[in-house]
Every structure is written in structure tokens, then in C-alpha cells.
Write an enzyme that holds these catalytic residues in place. Sequence first.
Site, short mmCIF file in Angstrom:
data_model
loop_
_atom_site.label_atom_id
_atom_site.label_comp_id
_atom_site.label_asym_id
_atom_site.label_seq_id
_atom_site.Cartn_x
_atom_site.Cartn_y
_atom_site.Cartn_z
N ASP A 168 31.26 34.88 44.30
CA ASP A 168 31.45 33.86 45.33
C ASP A 168 31.53 32.47 44.70
OD1 ASP A 168 31.17 32.11 47.57
OD2 ASP A 168 30.15 33.70 48.67
N HIS A 199 34.31 34.67 47.80
CA HIS A 199 33.92 34.21 49.13
C HIS A 199 34.94 34.62 50.19
CE1 HIS A 199 31.58 31.62 51.78
NE2 HIS A 199 32.71 31.13 52.25
#
Length: 230
Positions: A168, A199
Site C-alpha cells: 500500500d 492501495h
Amino acid sequence: MTDLSIQSDDGSFSAYLATPASGSGPGVVVIQEIFGVNANVRAICDKLAADGYFAIAPDLFWRQEPGIQITDQTEAEWKKAFELYQGFNEVKGVEDLATTLAHLRKYPGVTGKVGCVGFCLGGKLAYLMATRTDVDASVSYYGVGIDKDIAEVPAITKPLLMHIAGKDGFVPQEAQTVIKEAVAGNFLVEVHVYPERDHAFTRIGGQHYHEEDASLAHTRTAEFFKKHLA
């Protein structure tokens, strides 16, 4: 499927509500990303309704600019989204979610329990719902900034499911470690890490969308809600 108005201590805000065909069932508060209650959020509500839930998504940016519905497809929209995110009052946002939760509990046809699910900004807020409200079950998808409020973990009294993207770009490895270590051994918290994902890997049409892992995460969420809200 309808838009309705919810009254808070500070004023009123809109929310999108999707209802199950049966007319009765548990509820889920769907918590937006930084793009507002857009088509993607509404589609999530519709899918939950098809699965038998009352699903409601409140407009959390109403204090700044009501009715935000933008996408992640242009630079201008990203700029707008980040401006809204920077101006967002997290405490007030959780208050609005608690108000929405109470509203949904009393909505005609809602039976049994009410949970919540959030993505990105909403993923952080879903975590805070688990620590600050009486929500019955919470699901957090790649929440940003959870590590900053990790001291609230002991306040969790209802089940929490966390989906973490291993790569992420908004939640570095250090933050992920803080989160995982803080909830380790807490039987109320279930954590799943998707090692190769970035993400927003479940956002259809997004740059990092990954169909297989998105499907896996959503299946886990469906099973979690079936277990804890039915």
C-alpha cells in the site's frame, strides 16, 4: 434505492440507501472513500442490498461541500479529493457515522444487527467505529492512518475485519507492522494481508484493481457479515 436526509446536532446531511427485496434484514453502513458517495459507493450499497442487507452511505463531506460524487480518473478529481480529505474533520465524521448507525437501526424493516464497511478514508473510519461506537461488526479495507490511533485497540468490543494491502503506497510497512502487532492476540480482530496488492485493490476501474484478490476480500467480508450480523 433512494437518497434520504439524516438530521444531526449540526444540521442535516444526505445518504444513499439501498434496500433488500425482502423488505427486512440486517443493516450495513457503507463508508466512502475520498471521492464522496459516488457511483462506486452506490454500487457497493446495491450489492449489499442484493445480498439481503439495508445498506446506507452517508455524505461525510457535507460540511465542506454537499453532494460530492467524483471519480479517480482525472488529475483534477484527485486534486479535489485530496483537498476534501485534508479539510475533513475526523471526529465529526465519526459522529455523523454514529448518527447514521442510529438512524439505520430504527429504519422500518431493519432487523437484528447493524455493521459497517469502509474503504481508504472509510477504512480508517470503520476502525474508529469499532473503537468508538456500538456498531455490531466492522470491516476496514486498506484504512489510511489507523496506526495514528492504534492506542484505541483496547476499546474494541465487537468483531473487526481488516483487509491490508501489503504494498500500500499510503500505508507503509512500518505502519502495517504497528497495526498487526497491536491487534495480535485480540480474538475480536481478524486481519488479512494481500502481499502483492497496492492501495484500493478492490476499486473497480482503479489503477490497482486486482480481480482475484478483490473477490477473495469480498468473499471474506460476506462470510464475516453473515456470521456476525445474521
